[in-house]
Scaffold this active site. Sequence first.
Site, PDB file in Angstrom:
ATOM      1  N   ASP A  41      35.351  42.066  40.909  1.00 35.10           N
ATOM      2  CA  ASP A  41      36.056  41.723  39.679  1.00 35.10           C
ATOM      3  C   ASP A  41      35.074  41.114  38.665  1.00 35.10           C
ATOM      4  O   ASP A  41      34.339  40.179  39.012  1.00 35.10           O
ATOM      5  CB  ASP A  41      37.163  40.714  40.032  1.00 35.10           C
ATOM      6  CG  ASP A  41      38.314  40.759  39.052  1.00 35.10           C
ATOM      7  OD1 ASP A  41      38.111  41.228  37.921  1.00 35.10           O
ATOM      8  OD2 ASP A  41      39.415  40.313  39.420  1.00 35.10           O
ATOM      9  N   ASP A  42      35.066  41.653  37.460  1.00 36.08           N
ATOM     10  CA  ASP A  42      34.228  41.102  36.374  1.00 36.08           C
ATOM     11  C   ASP A  42      32.732  41.072  36.694  1.00 36.08           C
ATOM     12  O   ASP A  42      32.005  40.184  36.243  1.00 36.08           O
ATOM     13  CB  ASP A  42      34.675  39.672  36.018  1.00 36.08           C
ATOM     14  CG  ASP A  42      35.833  39.658  35.022  1.00 36.08           C
ATOM     15  OD1 ASP A  42      36.374  40.737  34.724  1.00 36.08           O
ATOM     16  OD2 ASP A  42      36.185  38.571  34.539  1.00 36.08           O
ATOM     17  N   CYS A  79      40.505  44.907  33.443  1.00 42.28           N
ATOM     18  CA  CYS A  79      40.964  45.019  34.821  1.00 42.28           C
ATOM     19  C   CYS A  79      42.131  45.978  35.093  1.00 42.28           C
ATOM     20  O   CYS A  79      41.983  46.979  35.790  1.00 42.28           O
ATOM     21  CB  CYS A  79      41.320  43.606  35.235  1.00 42.28           C
ATOM     22  SG  CYS A  79      42.319  43.452  36.661  1.00 42.28           S
ATOM     23  N   LYS A 133      43.312  41.811  45.624  1.00 40.16           N
ATOM     24  CA  LYS A 133      44.050  41.686  44.367  1.00 40.16           C
ATOM     25  C   LYS A 133      44.687  42.997  43.906  1.00 40.16           C
ATOM     26  O   LYS A 133      44.032  44.031  43.868  1.00 40.16           O
ATOM     27  CB  LYS A 133      43.052  41.186  43.316  1.00 40.16           C
ATOM     28  CG  LYS A 133      43.531  41.248  41.894  1.00 40.16           C
ATOM     29  CD  LYS A 133      42.511  40.667  40.955  1.00 40.16           C
ATOM     30  CE  LYS A 133      42.626  41.312  39.586  1.00 40.16           C
ATOM     31  NZ  LYS A 133      41.760  40.717  38.587  1.00 40.16           N
ATOM     32  N   HIS A 135      47.316  43.256  40.840  1.00 40.64           N
ATOM     33  CA  HIS A 135      47.312  43.168  39.378  1.00 40.64           C
ATOM     34  C   HIS A 135      47.797  44.433  38.662  1.00 40.64           C
ATOM     35  O   HIS A 135      47.286  44.817  37.606  1.00 40.64           O
ATOM     36  CB  HIS A 135      45.911  42.768  38.855  1.00 40.64           C
ATOM     37  CG  HIS A 135      45.989  41.970  37.573  1.00 40.64           C
ATOM     38  ND1 HIS A 135      44.921  41.329  37.016  1.00 40.64           N
ATOM     39  CD2 HIS A 135      47.041  41.728  36.754  1.00 40.64           C
ATOM     40  CE1 HIS A 135      45.290  40.724  35.910  1.00 40.64           C
ATOM     41  NE2 HIS A 135      46.581  40.947  35.738  1.00 40.64           N
ATOM     42  N   HIS A 221      35.103  36.973  39.386  1.00 34.74           N
ATOM     43  CA  HIS A 221      35.947  36.570  38.258  1.00 34.74           C
ATOM     44  C   HIS A 221      36.092  35.047  38.246  1.00 34.74           C
ATOM     45  O   HIS A 221      36.044  34.412  39.294  1.00 34.74           O
ATOM     46  CB  HIS A 221      37.319  37.227  38.451  1.00 34.74           C
ATOM     47  CG  HIS A 221      38.188  37.244  37.235  1.00 34.74           C
ATOM     48  ND1 HIS A 221      38.738  36.105  36.694  1.00 34.74           N
ATOM     49  CD2 HIS A 221      38.610  38.267  36.459  1.00 34.74           C
ATOM     50  CE1 HIS A 221      39.462  36.430  35.637  1.00 34.74           C
ATOM     51  NE2 HIS A 221      39.408  37.744  35.459  1.00 34.74           N
ATOM     52  N   ASP A 279      35.165  46.367  38.268  1.00 30.15           N
ATOM     53  CA  ASP A 279      36.336  46.868  37.541  1.00 30.15           C
ATOM     54  C   ASP A 279      36.131  46.876  36.028  1.00 30.15           C
ATOM     55  O   ASP A 279      36.872  47.534  35.301  1.00 30.15           O
ATOM     56  CB  ASP A 279      37.610  46.093  37.921  1.00 30.15           C
ATOM     57  CG  ASP A 279      37.595  44.643  37.449  1.00 30.15           C
ATOM     58  OD1 ASP A 279      36.501  44.093  37.194  1.00 30.15           O
ATOM     59  OD2 ASP A 279      38.684  44.052  37.331  1.00 30.15           O
ATOM     60  N   ASN A 280      35.127  46.129  35.557  1.00 26.25           N
ATOM     61  CA  ASN A 280      34.741  46.131  34.127  1.00 26.25           C
ATOM     62  C   ASN A 280      33.470  45.293  34.055  1.00 26.25           C
ATOM     63  O   ASN A 280      33.075  44.658  35.035  1.00 26.25           O
ATOM     64  CB  ASN A 280      35.850  45.554  33.229  1.00 26.25           C
ATOM     65  CG  ASN A 280      36.446  44.262  33.725  1.00 26.25           C
ATOM     66  OD1 ASN A 280      37.606  44.204  34.108  1.00 26.25           O
ATOM     67  ND2 ASN A 280      35.654  43.195  33.744  1.00 26.25           N
ATOM     68  N   LYS A 297      32.618  42.762  28.770  1.00 28.40           N
ATOM     69  CA  LYS A 297      33.998  43.054  29.162  1.00 28.40           C
ATOM     70  C   LYS A 297      34.887  43.103  27.919  1.00 28.40           C
ATOM     71  O   LYS A 297      34.700  42.316  26.995  1.00 28.40           O
ATOM     72  CB  LYS A 297      34.497  41.947  30.096  1.00 28.40           C
ATOM     73  CG  LYS A 297      35.968  42.019  30.430  1.00 28.40           C
ATOM     74  CD  LYS A 297      36.395  40.888  31.350  1.00 28.40           C
ATOM     75  CE  LYS A 297      37.883  40.994  31.682  1.00 28.40           C
ATOM     76  NZ  LYS A 297      38.332  39.940  32.610  1.00 28.40           N
TER      77      LYS A 297
END
Length: 477
Positions: A41-42, A79, A133, A135, A221, A279-280, A297
């Site tokens: 994530d991130d 995300c 996760k 989301h 993240h 994811d980004n 991002k």
Amino acid sequence: MTSGMFLRASAVVFGIQVFLGLLQACRAQDSPPNIIFILADDMGWNDVSWHNAKVISPNLQDLHDNGISLNQHYVQPVCTPTRSALMTGYYPYKLGRQRGAIRPKQPTGLSLNHTLLPERLQELGYATHLVGKWHLGFCDWAYTPTRRGYDTFYGLLLGSGDYYNHTRFSGYDFRDQDEVDMTAFGKYSTNLFADRSVEIIKKARAEGKPFFLSTFFQNIHGPLEVPQKYVDMYPSTMAYKKRVLLGSMTAMDDAVGQIVQALKDEDLFNNTIIVFSGDNGAPSGNKGSNLPLRGNKGSVWEGGVRSPAFIHSPLLGSAYIYNNIFHVTDWYNTLLEAASSQGESVTFANDGFSHWKWLLQEAGEAEAPRDTMVYNLDLTKTRSVKGALRKGHYKYIVGSPTTTDKNTGPWLFNIDSDPYESQNLMEILPELAEYMQAELEFYGQDVATRDEPEDDPAGDPSNFGGIWSPGWCTPEV
Ligand SMILES: *[C@@H]1O[C@H](CO)[C@@H](O)[C@H](O)[C@H]1NC(C)=O
Ligand SMILES: *[C@@H]1O[C@H](CO)[C@@H](O)[C@H](O)[C@H]1NC(C)=O
Ligand SMILES: *[C@@H]1O[C@H](CO)[C@@H](O)[C@H](O)[C@H]1NC(C)=O
């Protein structure tokens, strides 16, 4: 017994062993590969050890170095859109997901009109597990992972929660299947996700099915939280927040190491595909980095969407760097083809393309699966297109590339010779720019209305004993 009998007996034993050996070899080839999709994530371009030698991640580095490095792997600027594209094989702008992440109290979820990747894998006989996760919405049970193709779910319905107390705003968010799991309170999510992933791998052989395991970590993240031992692995001369951020990569790497070890212990490693991606891009202001790429991002600059990624499997032969453009929508058909490669190939007409034969280097002279890619697409208030398009080496951007940018372009770049987007070619190649503008406008006809309902207080955890829970919206079908 006579020596003759002994010879005959051992020949029979030897024969049986050869036979069993052949049977095993056949089985290994015939059984569809297990698939593990690890999503960070991130995570920025410069947050992985193969782009930044300061990062400590020996397990990921090893998989990367022995796998296929995806050098032009693209995700969405944020995300939920990336996860939507991965699950459906469709561009988020067709799903109403071209903008932001789903907020906790938004009464919506990933469109129920689509059959998700894990559902397709179930149809092919796979056991399917989501650890981590989600989301992608939870206001009704219909939107939750176990109703959308996962046999089991362990983790978080929302994003951005605390890594230890699993609380977002005033609500607790940690489930094992449909049940709230309070035993997770106070435990670092990365360790919990590693343990559950290992447990699933240990049970896989007895289950007698190939498995699809999605391990979607919180790392790296915010809120930046990591056990102190990982922070201490980085030099004290480094800014403290940077040590925490890179320590978060190392914590995730430890978890990946445990997953790999479990596969080896269970003798499943050779028949397993491991995918790793972010994811980004890294957001601005949390010490992550996309350098030397431009932007962060939330933008269609390369730094927002070009994610470090690899696919590793002994089934794929020796290591190399894959340079074809690979968009996150492509995983759907690529993994389905991998899963069905021993039988009839199962792929679907969506926005993604299977790269499987190319990854196997069996595509011969065939052209790359895609030379066109929509980075993202949206409509402005005046209904003109805003987004970015790729055609071969060229990238055309029109409209503000971020939500805060005043400059609306347009820009034209040659990503092959100028991956850092420094030289605008608008004046040098006006006809190409015009052509790409027209093409974007053509795609713009398919932009779905943004699925952005107002927050609904009915979703507040105070209505559910302090727990983020489904059951407060009517799903659209
Ligand atoms: C699902 O598809 C139907 C018919 O094709 C459409 O009317 C509806 O808006 C779609 N729902 C969503 C949530 O996309
Ligand atoms: C969880 O941790 C956050 C800090 O990330 C804190 O603000 C919050 O009060 C904690 N909540 C609970 C229930 O412990
Ligand atoms: C896995 O594959 C490697 C390389 O092909 C081979 O050397 C090794 O023996 C295999 N391991 C098992 C357990 O089959």
